[in-house]
Scaffold this motif. Structure first.
Motif, mmCIF file in Angstrom:
data_model
loop_
_atom_site.group_PDB
_atom_site.id
_atom_site.type_symbol
_atom_site.label_atom_id
_atom_site.label_comp_id
_atom_site.label_asym_id
_atom_site.label_seq_id
_atom_site.Cartn_x
_atom_site.Cartn_y
_atom_site.Cartn_z
ATOM 1 N N HIS A 1 1.128 -1.153 0.163
ATOM 2 C CA HIS A 1 0.001 -0.296 -0.307
ATOM 3 C C HIS A 1 1.269 1.092 0.360
ATOM 4 O O HIS A 1 0.214 2.267 -0.682
ATOM 5 C CB HIS A 1 -0.832 0.062 1.766
ATOM 6 N N ASP B 1 -7.607 -1.837 -2.441
ATOM 7 C CA ASP B 1 -8.622 -2.424 -1.529
ATOM 8 C C ASP B 1 -9.636 -1.949 -1.968
ATOM 9 O O ASP B 1 -10.339 -1.410 -1.584
ATOM 10 C CB ASP B 1 -7.869 -2.601 0.084
ATOM 11 N N GLU C 1 -6.596 -13.343 -0.264
ATOM 12 C CA GLU C 1 -6.917 -11.815 -0.022
ATOM 13 C C GLU C 1 -7.899 -11.273 -1.305
ATOM 14 O O GLU C 1 -7.331 -10.831 -2.389
ATOM 15 C CB GLU C 1 -5.635 -10.107 0.417
ATOM 16 N N TRP D 1 -9.483 -9.204 -2.211
ATOM 17 C CA TRP D 1 -9.803 -7.531 -2.646
ATOM 18 C C TRP D 1 -8.733 -6.939 -2.532
ATOM 19 O O TRP D 1 -8.386 -5.455 -3.079
ATOM 20 C CB TRP D 1 -10.270 -6.951 -1.057
ATOM 21 N N HIS D 2 -7.360 -7.564 -2.700
ATOM 22 C CA HIS D 2 -6.532 -6.262 -2.516
ATOM 23 C C HIS D 2 -5.576 -6.639 -3.772
ATOM 24 O O HIS D 2 -5.051 -8.229 -4.509
ATOM 25 C CB HIS D 2 -5.163 -6.977 -1.949
HETATM 26 ZN ZN ZN Z 1 -4.752 -4.260 0.846
#
Ligand code: ZN
Length: 327
Positions: A241, A248, A294, A296-297
């Motif tokens: 990030h 995300d 993940e 969403w990432h």
């Molecule tokens: Zn993330």
């Protein structure tokens, strides 16, 4: 008569001498040939213990220096096998052999199969044969949108992209979300295309600076403990990030646990790469990425790299190790 007889005798001797000479020369020639052959890598590799087939393969694919290197090692039938792997890197050969011999026959955590040579190449290439955060190098910021930040590549406390732009709350939740301009521009394309297909892909988290990640990581530590936290969140300075190239995402009514069941997730599976984004921590690749799955990432890496990763089903860590990392 005597004369003739003598001549016959001379001819007999002469023929005898010639025959002896021919045999001698032929013998010398053969002996020389044998000596020469024993100097060849073909002979030495086979004497070392390589099969005819492996020898032929090694001869075809290695230069003299590399062949000397092979002859300096114990014979190992895995060497030609490793060399045939798609993502084989010569600099890692020692590490492949060491890792394989230490873990041969084992089952990788999170996978229900025995370790393969392909796994070993991937693990060693991405440095996952080492302990997290113990043996890292500085992230190569010159790689720009294809820079790698992970448990083995450190961005540092100071790193902040110089082209961060504020993301409109039309696309994102949060207070002044930011992204690098190139990632933001592509995300808008992605957002609009998804919208046209009836999907709402909304940014939940984007650029996070060192301090933010520091606070987040330490909050997680207090909740989950160190081991679990390291599987869930990056240590400060190691977070993707912080690159400003990562989002995300979520959609209405979804959370981290349910996002993978949404139509938006299915849409991203098929289309994210068209806008240069990849699912960064896929399911089943935890042993390479060092992170839990993940859904969403997403990470912006550009359309070319994203498309390669999409088509070849590898992680960005593997791509980077093979194509970009160098020596
Ligand atoms: Zn993330």
């Amino acid at each position: 008569m005597t004369k003739i007889r003598l001549k016959k005798g001379n001819i007999g001797i002469a023929i005898g001498v010639v025959v002896v000479l021919v045999v001698l020369v032929a013998g010398l020639f053969r002996w020389k040939q044998t000596i020469d052959y024993q100097k060849t890598y073909e002979y030495q590799l086979q004497k070392h213990g390589y099969s005819e087939e492996d020898t032929a393969y090694l001869l075809e694919h290695l230069n003299d220096e590399q062949l000397e290197n092979i002859l300096d090692r114990d014979v190992d039938e895995n060497i030609p096998k490793f060399m045939k792997e798609t993502y084989y890197l010569e600099k890692n050969l020692d590490a492949y052999l060491t890792y394989f011999h230490e873990h041969e026959g084992e089952t990788i955590e999170g996978l229900d199969r025995t370790l393969t040579l392909t796994d070993v190449v991937a693990i060693v290439n991405v440095h996952a044969d080492k302990e997290w955060y113990t043996d890292y190098t500085n992230a190569d910021i010159s790689k720009d949108t294809s820079l790698l930040a992970n448990k083995f590549h450190y961005l540092g406390e100071e790193y902040e992209p110089d082209d961060l732009v504020e993301v409109s709350n039309w696309y994102a939740y949060g207070d002044k979300p930011m992204l690098r301009k190139v990632a933001y521009d592509e995300f808008i394309g992605l957002y609009n295309a998804a919208k046209e297909d009836g999907q709402d892909v909304i940014i939940n988290s984007s650029y996070r600076d060192y301090q933010y990640q520091y606070d987040l990581y330490n909050r997680y530590i207090s909740w989950y403990g160190q081991k679990k936290t390291d599987e869930m969140a990056a240590r400060p300075g190691f977070s993707e990030h912080q690159t400003g190239l990562t989002v995300d995402v979520t959609t209405y009514g979804a959370n981290e646990n349910t996002f993978q069941d949404t139509e938006e997730f299915a849409w991203l599976q098929n289309h994210a790469h068209e806008y240069g984004f990849i699912l960064r921590y896929p399911e089943g690749k935890e042993y390479l990425t060092g992170y839990e799955y993940e859904s969403w990432h997403y990470r912006y890496v550009g359309v070319d790299i994203a498309t390669y990763i999409y088509e070849h089903d590898i992680t960005f860590d593997e791509y980077y190790a093979f194509f970009l990392e160098g020596e």
